[in-house]
Design a protein around this motif. Structure first.
Motif, PDB file in Angstrom:
ATOM      1  N   PRO A 209      48.615-103.862 -84.471  1.00 16.23           N
ATOM      2  CA  PRO A 209      48.277-105.233 -84.845  1.00 16.23           C
ATOM      3  C   PRO A 209      48.234-106.211 -83.669  1.00 16.23           C
ATOM      4  O   PRO A 209      47.571-107.245 -83.758  1.00 16.23           O
ATOM      5  CB  PRO A 209      49.372-105.618 -85.848  1.00 16.23           C
ATOM      6  N   GLN A 210      48.885-105.887 -82.565  1.00 17.97           N
ATOM      7  CA  GLN A 210      48.840-106.768 -81.401  1.00 17.97           C
ATOM      8  C   GLN A 210      47.513-106.675 -80.647  1.00 17.97           C
ATOM      9  O   GLN A 210      47.266-107.462 -79.735  1.00 17.97           O
ATOM     10  CB  GLN A 210      49.989-106.457 -80.429  1.00 17.97           C
ATOM     11  N   ALA A 211      46.669-105.726 -81.006  1.00 12.00           N
ATOM     12  CA  ALA A 211      45.364-105.516 -80.348  1.00 12.00           C
ATOM     13  C   ALA A 211      45.532-105.391 -78.841  1.00 12.00           C
ATOM     14  O   ALA A 211      44.750-105.924 -78.060  1.00 12.00           O
ATOM     15  CB  ALA A 211      44.399-106.649 -80.708  1.00 12.00           C
ATOM     16  N   ASN A 212      46.543-104.652 -78.439  1.00 11.41           N
ATOM     17  CA  ASN A 212      46.864-104.559 -77.014  1.00 11.41           C
ATOM     18  C   ASN A 212      46.581-103.178 -76.413  1.00 11.41           C
ATOM     19  O   ASN A 212      47.103-102.865 -75.350  1.00 11.41           O
ATOM     20  CB  ASN A 212      48.322-104.946 -76.789  1.00 11.41           C
ATOM     21  N   ILE A 213      45.777-102.380 -77.087  1.00 14.95           N
ATOM     22  CA  ILE A 213      45.396-101.097 -76.512  1.00 14.95           C
ATOM     23  C   ILE A 213      43.906-101.127 -76.188  1.00 14.95           C
ATOM     24  O   ILE A 213      43.105-101.664 -76.947  1.00 14.95           O
ATOM     25  CB  ILE A 213      45.705 -99.911 -77.456  1.00 14.95           C
ATOM     26  N   PRO A 214      43.509-100.587 -75.070  1.00 16.00           N
ATOM     27  CA  PRO A 214      42.082-100.554 -74.741  1.00 16.00           C
ATOM     28  C   PRO A 214      41.347 -99.534 -75.609  1.00 16.00           C
ATOM     29  O   PRO A 214      41.897 -98.489 -75.950  1.00 16.00           O
ATOM     30  CB  PRO A 214      42.050-100.157 -73.263  1.00 16.00           C
ATOM     31  N   ILE A 215      40.112 -99.877 -75.947  1.00 18.00           N
ATOM     32  CA  ILE A 215      39.318 -99.045 -76.849  1.00 18.00           C
ATOM     33  C   ILE A 215      37.967 -98.730 -76.217  1.00 18.00           C
ATOM     34  O   ILE A 215      37.354 -99.584 -75.579  1.00 18.00           O
ATOM     35  CB  ILE A 215      39.071 -99.773 -78.185  1.00 18.00           C
ATOM     36  N   VAL A 216      37.516 -97.516 -76.429  1.00 19.35           N
ATOM     37  CA  VAL A 216      36.140 -97.120 -76.170  1.00 19.35           C
ATOM     38  C   VAL A 216      35.633 -96.541 -77.478  1.00 19.35           C
ATOM     39  O   VAL A 216      36.246 -95.632 -78.029  1.00 19.35           O
ATOM     40  CB  VAL A 216      36.028 -96.080 -75.036  1.00 19.35           C
ATOM     41  N   GLN A 217      34.560 -97.103 -77.988  1.00 21.18           N
ATOM     42  CA  GLN A 217      33.983 -96.626 -79.251  1.00 21.18           C
ATOM     43  C   GLN A 217      32.794 -95.725 -78.936  1.00 21.18           C
ATOM     44  O   GLN A 217      31.966 -96.039 -78.085  1.00 21.18           O
ATOM     45  CB  GLN A 217      33.528 -97.811 -80.100  1.00 21.18           C
ATOM     46  N   ILE A 218      32.741 -94.587 -79.638  1.00 24.36           N
ATOM     47  CA  ILE A 218      31.679 -93.607 -79.429  1.00 24.36           C
ATOM     48  C   ILE A 218      30.972 -93.373 -80.756  1.00 24.36           C
ATOM     49  O   ILE A 218      31.624 -93.204 -81.786  1.00 24.36           O
ATOM     50  CB  ILE A 218      32.247 -92.275 -78.902  1.00 24.36           C
ATOM     51  N   SER A 219      29.660 -93.341 -80.709  1.00 24.64           N
ATOM     52  CA  SER A 219      28.896 -93.121 -81.938  1.00 24.64           C
ATOM     53  C   SER A 219      28.950 -91.663 -82.363  1.00 24.64           C
ATOM     54  O   SER A 219      29.254 -90.770 -81.570  1.00 24.64           O
ATOM     55  CB  SER A 219      27.439 -93.533 -81.734  1.00 24.64           C
ATOM     56  N   ILE A 220      28.628 -91.462 -83.622  1.00 20.04           N
ATOM     57  CA  ILE A 220      28.365 -90.125 -84.129  1.00 20.04           C
ATOM     58  C   ILE A 220      26.851 -90.025 -84.324  1.00 20.04           C
ATOM     59  O   ILE A 220      26.129 -90.983 -84.085  1.00 20.04           O
ATOM     60  CB  ILE A 220      29.113 -89.859 -85.456  1.00 20.04           C
ATOM     61  N   ASN A 221      26.388 -88.890 -84.740  1.00 20.26           N
ATOM     62  CA  ASN A 221      24.976 -88.712 -85.066  1.00 20.26           C
ATOM     63  C   ASN A 221      24.896 -87.773 -86.266  1.00 20.26           C
ATOM     64  O   ASN A 221      25.000 -86.559 -86.109  1.00 20.26           O
ATOM     65  CB  ASN A 221      24.198 -88.141 -83.876  1.00 20.26           C
ATOM     66  N   THR A 222      24.733 -88.346 -87.451  1.00 18.83           N
ATOM     67  CA  THR A 222      24.700 -87.522 -88.660  1.00 18.83           C
ATOM     68  C   THR A 222      23.478 -86.625 -88.720  1.00 18.83           C
ATOM     69  O   THR A 222      23.448 -85.677 -89.496  1.00 18.83           O
ATOM     70  CB  THR A 222      24.754 -88.399 -89.923  1.00 18.83           C
ATOM     71  N   ARG A 223      22.485 -86.864 -87.902  1.00 16.50           N
ATOM     72  CA  ARG A 223      21.267 -86.057 -87.915  1.00 16.50           C
ATOM     73  C   ARG A 223      21.439 -84.709 -87.206  1.00 16.50           C
ATOM     74  O   ARG A 223      20.666 -83.800 -87.420  1.00 16.50           O
ATOM     75  CB  ARG A 223      20.114 -86.839 -87.297  1.00 16.50           C
ATOM     76  N   VAL A 224      22.472 -84.589 -86.345  1.00 11.61           N
ATOM     77  CA  VAL A 224      22.666 -83.333 -85.618  1.00 11.61           C
ATOM     78  C   VAL A 224      23.690 -82.421 -86.276  1.00 11.61           C
ATOM     79  O   VAL A 224      23.870 -81.289 -85.845  1.00 11.61           O
ATOM     80  CB  VAL A 224      23.054 -83.575 -84.137  1.00 11.61           C
ATOM     81  N   GLY A 225      24.379 -82.906 -87.291  1.00  8.21           N
ATOM     82  CA  GLY A 225      25.300 -82.067 -88.045  1.00  8.21           C
ATOM     83  C   GLY A 225      26.718 -82.066 -87.507  1.00  8.21           C
ATOM     84  O   GLY A 225      27.013 -82.594 -86.440  1.00  8.21           O
TER      85      GLY A 225
ATOM     86  N   ASP B  72      26.390 -94.948 -86.091  1.00 10.05           N
ATOM     87  CA  ASP B  72      25.631 -93.706 -86.236  1.00 10.05           C
ATOM     88  C   ASP B  72      24.337 -93.862 -85.452  1.00 10.05           C
ATOM     89  O   ASP B  72      23.436 -94.584 -85.861  1.00 10.05           O
ATOM     90  CB  ASP B  72      25.353 -93.460 -87.720  1.00 10.05           C
ATOM     91  N   ALA B  73      24.275 -93.218 -84.300  1.00 12.91           N
ATOM     92  CA  ALA B  73      23.105 -93.320 -83.425  1.00 12.91           C
ATOM     93  C   ALA B  73      22.148 -92.175 -83.702  1.00 12.91           C
ATOM     94  O   ALA B  73      22.562 -91.017 -83.807  1.00 12.91           O
ATOM     95  CB  ALA B  73      23.543 -93.299 -81.970  1.00 12.91           C
ATOM     96  N   ALA B  74      20.868 -92.489 -83.810  1.00 13.92           N
ATOM     97  CA  ALA B  74      19.866 -91.484 -84.160  1.00 13.92           C
ATOM     98  C   ALA B  74      19.517 -90.564 -82.997  1.00 13.92           C
ATOM     99  O   ALA B  74      19.157 -89.421 -83.204  1.00 13.92           O
ATOM    100  CB  ALA B  74      18.601 -92.171 -84.668  1.00 13.92           C
ATOM    101  N   ASP B  75      19.620 -91.040 -81.790  1.00 20.82           N
ATOM    102  CA  ASP B  75      19.201 -90.230 -80.651  1.00 20.82           C
ATOM    103  C   ASP B  75      20.350 -90.031 -79.671  1.00 20.82           C
ATOM    104  O   ASP B  75      21.085 -89.082 -79.774  1.00 20.82           O
ATOM    105  CB  ASP B  75      18.005 -90.881 -79.958  1.00 20.82           C
ATOM    106  N   ASP B  76      20.470 -90.952 -78.744  1.00 21.77           N
ATOM    107  CA  ASP B  76      21.511 -90.847 -77.731  1.00 21.77           C
ATOM    108  C   ASP B  76      22.878 -91.162 -78.323  1.00 21.77           C
ATOM    109  O   ASP B  76      22.992 -91.811 -79.352  1.00 21.77           O
ATOM    110  CB  ASP B  76      21.246 -91.849 -76.602  1.00 21.77           C
ATOM    111  N   VAL B  77      23.912 -90.714 -77.643  1.00 29.27           N
ATOM    112  CA  VAL B  77      25.268 -91.109 -77.994  1.00 29.27           C
ATOM    113  C   VAL B  77      25.479 -92.505 -77.417  1.00 29.27           C
ATOM    114  O   VAL B  77      25.187 -92.762 -76.250  1.00 29.27           O
ATOM    115  CB  VAL B  77      26.295 -90.118 -77.409  1.00 29.27           C
ATOM    116  N   LEU B  78      25.952 -93.416 -78.244  1.00 23.94           N
ATOM    117  CA  LEU B  78      26.241 -94.779 -77.804  1.00 23.94           C
ATOM    118  C   LEU B  78      27.727 -94.883 -77.484  1.00 23.94           C
ATOM    119  O   LEU B  78      28.568 -94.476 -78.293  1.00 23.94           O
ATOM    120  CB  LEU B  78      25.868 -95.791 -78.889  1.00 23.94           C
TER     121      LEU B  78
END
Length: 111
Positions: free
Chosen positions: A82-98, A7-13
């Protein structure tokens, strides 16, 4: 993947590492949980594409090549892939913006 545990307060991480570590961002659980590793690869090229999409929509972005997978990512994905063989990109949310703005974030990456 959006994670409510990032949960990022300002920018999207946006994670952009090639091999992010497993983050055990919880407390007072059995020791066995802290031994789990989910070594799924990251996808830096996709992370950059997502970042560009957000930037073009006027949203500030922080690309982080060192941030690991929090348990909001690795616990469900470990069950699904379970093989952890897919690529992932994680994106933050921001609960302050609704919810409307967070929904917009999701729309940006699906269009």
């Amino acid at each position: 993947m959006f994670s409510a545990h990032l949960d990022a307060a300002d920018d999207v991480l946006i994670t952009a590492g090639s091999h992010p570590k497993t983050v055990h961002d919880f407390y007072h659980f059995p020791d066995e949980l802290y031994q789990i590793s989910y070594p799924a690869p990251g996808e830096p090229v996709l992370a950059k594409q997502i970042a560009d999409t957000f930037i073009n929509a006027g949203i500030k972005v922080n690309i982080d090549a060192t941030h690991g997978w929090d348990h909001g990512v690795w616990i469900p994905l470990r069950l699904m892939y379970p093989q952890a063989n897919i690529p992932i990109v994680q994106i933050s949310i921001n609960t302050r913006v609704g919810t409307t703005e967070n929904y917009r974030y999701g729309q940006l990456i699906t269009s």
